[in-house]
Design a protein around this motif. Sequence first.
Motif, PDB file in Angstrom:
ATOM      1  N   LEU A 137       0.843  -1.197   0.000  1.00  7.80           N
ATOM      2  CA  LEU A 137       0.000   0.000   0.000  1.00  7.80           C
ATOM      3  C   LEU A 137       0.878   1.246   0.000  1.00  7.80           C
ATOM      4  CD1 LEU A 137      -2.703  -0.916   2.688  1.00  7.80           C
ATOM      5  CD2 LEU A 137      -2.986  -0.930   0.208  1.00  7.80           C
ATOM      6  N   ASP A 138       0.372   2.331  -0.586  1.00 12.68           N
ATOM      7  CA  ASP A 138       1.104   3.593  -0.542  1.00 12.68           C
ATOM      8  C   ASP A 138       1.233   4.063   0.899  1.00 12.68           C
ATOM      9  OD1 ASP A 138       1.500   3.856  -3.298  1.00 12.68           O
ATOM     10  OD2 ASP A 138      -0.497   4.722  -3.582  1.00 12.68           O
ATOM     11  N   ASP A 139       2.379   4.638   1.213  1.00  6.28           N
ATOM     12  CA  ASP A 139       2.642   5.117   2.565  1.00  6.28           C
ATOM     13  C   ASP A 139       1.699   6.285   2.879  1.00  6.28           C
ATOM     14  OD1 ASP A 139       3.592   6.041   4.955  1.00  6.28           O
ATOM     15  OD2 ASP A 139       5.662   6.313   4.302  1.00  6.28           O
ATOM     16  N   PRO A 140       0.832   6.148   3.885  1.00  7.98           N
ATOM     17  CA  PRO A 140      -0.116   7.235   4.193  1.00  7.98           C
ATOM     18  C   PRO A 140       0.568   8.512   4.676  1.00  7.98           C
ATOM     19  CG  PRO A 140      -0.152   5.556   5.908  1.00  7.98           C
ATOM     20  CD  PRO A 140       0.673   4.999   4.784  1.00  7.98           C
ATOM     21  N   ASP A 141       1.789   8.404   5.181  1.00  6.36           N
ATOM     22  CA  ASP A 141       2.481   9.577   5.712  1.00  6.36           C
ATOM     23  C   ASP A 141       3.265  10.348   4.657  1.00  6.36           C
ATOM     24  OD1 ASP A 141       1.652   9.228   8.416  1.00  6.36           O
ATOM     25  OD2 ASP A 141       3.090   7.588   8.605  1.00  6.36           O
ATOM     26  N   THR A 142       3.405   9.798   3.460  1.00  5.66           N
ATOM     27  CA  THR A 142       4.149  10.494   2.414  1.00  5.66           C
ATOM     28  C   THR A 142       3.324  10.707   1.142  1.00  5.66           C
ATOM     29  OG1 THR A 142       5.079   8.389   1.612  1.00  5.66           O
ATOM     30  CG2 THR A 142       6.385   9.648   3.216  1.00  5.66           C
ATOM     31  N   LYS A 143       2.531   9.712   0.771  1.00  9.33           N
ATOM     32  CA  LYS A 143       1.774   9.799  -0.470  1.00  9.33           C
ATOM     33  C   LYS A 143       0.270   9.727  -0.254  1.00  9.33           C
ATOM     34  CE  LYS A 143       1.536   7.773  -5.103  1.00  9.33           C
ATOM     35  NZ  LYS A 143       2.066   6.715  -6.014  1.00  9.33           N
ATOM     36  N   GLY A 144      -0.153   9.002   0.737  1.00  8.47           N
ATOM     37  CA  GLY A 144      -1.579   8.803   0.924  1.00  8.47           C
ATOM     38  C   GLY A 144      -2.145   7.889  -0.142  1.00  8.47           C
ATOM     39  N   SER A 145      -3.446   7.682  -0.098  1.00  5.89           N
ATOM     40  CA  SER A 145      -4.123   6.838  -1.079  1.00  5.89           C
ATOM     41  C   SER A 145      -5.019   7.679  -1.966  1.00  5.89           C
ATOM     42  CB  SER A 145      -4.962   5.773  -0.360  1.00  5.89           C
ATOM     43  OG  SER A 145      -5.858   5.133  -1.253  1.00  5.89           O
ATOM     44  N   ALA A 146      -5.141   7.272  -3.228  1.00  7.92           N
ATOM     45  CA  ALA A 146      -6.068   7.964  -4.131  1.00  7.92           C
ATOM     46  C   ALA A 146      -7.484   7.914  -3.581  1.00  7.92           C
ATOM     47  CB  ALA A 146      -6.004   7.336  -5.520  1.00  7.92           C
ATOM     48  N   HIS A 147      -7.785   6.876  -2.824  1.00 10.16           N
ATOM     49  CA  HIS A 147      -9.124   6.751  -2.242  1.00 10.16           C
ATOM     50  C   HIS A 147      -9.391   7.842  -1.201  1.00 10.16           C
ATOM     51  CE1 HIS A 147     -10.618   3.021  -4.021  1.00 10.16           C
ATOM     52  NE2 HIS A 147      -9.382   2.552  -3.962  1.00 10.16           N
ATOM     53  N   ASN A 148      -8.346   8.421  -0.620  1.00  7.97           N
ATOM     54  CA  ASN A 148      -8.536   9.497   0.358  1.00  7.97           C
ATOM     55  C   ASN A 148      -9.146  10.742  -0.267  1.00  7.97           C
ATOM     56  OD1 ASN A 148      -5.268   8.767   1.828  1.00  7.97           O
ATOM     57  ND2 ASN A 148      -7.242   7.766   2.185  1.00  7.97           N
ATOM     58  N   THR A 149      -9.073  10.876  -1.573  1.00  7.19           N
ATOM     59  CA  THR A 149      -9.578  12.072  -2.254  1.00  7.19           C
ATOM     60  C   THR A 149     -11.068  11.989  -2.561  1.00  7.19           C
ATOM     61  OG1 THR A 149      -9.181  11.259  -4.512  1.00  7.19           O
ATOM     62  CG2 THR A 149      -7.320  12.289  -3.373  1.00  7.19           C
ATOM     63  N   GLY A 150     -11.622  10.793  -2.586  1.00  7.08           N
ATOM     64  CA  GLY A 150     -13.012  10.623  -2.978  1.00  7.08           C
ATOM     65  C   GLY A 150     -13.191  10.496  -4.470  1.00  7.08           C
ATOM     66  N   ALA A 151     -12.086  10.583  -5.218  1.00  6.63           N
ATOM     67  CA  ALA A 151     -12.153  10.519  -6.677  1.00  6.63           C
ATOM     68  C   ALA A 151     -11.670   9.184  -7.222  1.00  6.63           C
ATOM     69  CB  ALA A 151     -11.332  11.661  -7.285  1.00  6.63           C
ATOM     70  N   ALA A 152     -11.471   8.205  -6.355  1.00  3.76           N
ATOM     71  CA  ALA A 152     -11.043   6.866  -6.784  1.00  3.76           C
ATOM     72  C   ALA A 152     -12.109   5.858  -6.381  1.00  3.76           C
ATOM     73  CB  ALA A 152      -9.700   6.503  -6.151  1.00  3.76           C
ATOM     74  N   VAL A 153     -12.357   4.899  -7.254  1.00  2.00           N
ATOM     75  CA  VAL A 153     -13.367   3.882  -6.976  1.00  2.00           C
ATOM     76  C   VAL A 153     -12.851   2.505  -7.347  1.00  2.00           C
ATOM     77  CG1 VAL A 153     -15.332   5.440  -7.285  1.00  2.00           C
ATOM     78  CG2 VAL A 153     -14.428   4.197  -9.260  1.00  2.00           C
ATOM     79  N   ASP A 154     -13.354   1.489  -6.655  1.00  2.00           N
ATOM     80  CA  ASP A 154     -13.128   0.085  -6.998  1.00  2.00           C
ATOM     81  C   ASP A 154     -14.482  -0.473  -7.405  1.00  2.00           C
ATOM     82  OD1 ASP A 154     -10.460   0.311  -6.278  1.00  2.00           O
ATOM     83  OD2 ASP A 154     -10.798  -0.400  -4.243  1.00  2.00           O
ATOM     84  N   VAL A 155     -14.595  -0.930  -8.650  1.00  2.90           N
ATOM     85  CA  VAL A 155     -15.903  -1.326  -9.177  1.00  2.90           C
ATOM     86  C   VAL A 155     -15.837  -2.638  -9.944  1.00  2.90           C
ATOM     87  CG1 VAL A 155     -16.844   1.007  -9.348  1.00  2.90           C
ATOM     88  CG2 VAL A 155     -15.501   0.079 -11.244  1.00  2.90           C
ATOM     89  N   SER A 156     -17.007  -3.249 -10.088  1.00  4.72           N
ATOM     90  CA  SER A 156     -17.185  -4.406 -10.945  1.00  4.72           C
ATOM     91  C   SER A 156     -18.567  -4.295 -11.577  1.00  4.72           C
ATOM     92  CB  SER A 156     -17.025  -5.705 -10.146  1.00  4.72           C
ATOM     93  OG  SER A 156     -17.051  -6.832 -11.016  1.00  4.72           O
TER      94      SER A 156
END
Length: 352
Positions: free
Chosen positions: A257-276
Amino acid sequence: MNLQKLLTGLAAGLLLYAQTGLGSVWAAVPPDAPKDVKHILGFYYGNGENILIRENNGRLELLYRFAESDKAFGGANIYPLTKEHFDAYLMTEAGPMSASEAKVRFERDPDGYGIACRVGGHTYSRYFFGQGVGERAKAFRFPAHTAEEWTQLRKQAAEAVMPEMLAAGTAAQLVDAVTVAGIKVDSRYALADNCFGAPLYTTSKLMLAKEAAAALAKVQQHLAPYGYGLVLWDAYRPWSVSKLASLALPVNQKGMLDDPDTKGSAHNTGAAVDVSLYSLATGEQVEMVSGFDEPSLRQFASYAGGTARQRYLRDLLRETMELYGFKGIEMEWWHFDYSPSTNWAHLNVEVR
């Protein structure tokens, strides 16, 4: 309608077809492969080599890759297999100067799963990736924590402070995913049925940027004529939850996983989704090439294995999402970022 109008309409349709690039979408969905066939599809290894057995429109194919770095088997040689009788096939390699044939036979375990593939005089053993039709391995899970350990990890994540640099950019206005008509919400991190084996969220509600929600509504409308709708597995993830996930990872797997203290996650922005996808006719989620959060070759967006139907549905999802402003990634066929050129701010707002 006169001939000129007819020709004009056909030309417009062909132009739209070319501009959208939805070639695979316009084709008819391939029929499903029989279960006994699915049980021998997959990855086989031996003799310092790797092969992949896949189904392609009713026929088995053997894919041979030359470089282990070719994770998705995108550059593999493809050899069609001609069935002689149950689990016995003939592979023919024809060239301008020569041709050769080899017998291909599969061995199954008592439950019907393929466990070995013999090609000529060479035997390749089956490697099972994870749960799914034809895969007998258990779903991937990180090493489990005790209830006491989870309590401590949650406390530590809640007390952590998101770095100020991550808050820079455009802050999304979050909306509830259920406002997108027809979308199914299946929040995988709200329950224990995920790679952590424990819930990370305190609610099953999923939020996302209002712009991303509007785009998903268009995707939903586009998919409906094909008989499918969207399933949302994950969307906005508070920074504290990313911190919790990072803390829960084993030391030797922190890089997953991306380091939350340096990069964070794209999901933290609300603009990333996991879909099927799910079937509008049955309401059931469709069978994709791999499961969600399955760390295997099958997770790659260009993975060449599986069945023709699974690949069609995966590509239908990807091409439609990208038509409406999302951008997929190669590592996970289910992950998409909306308007990735926008500098979205990371958020740490709790969802209630």
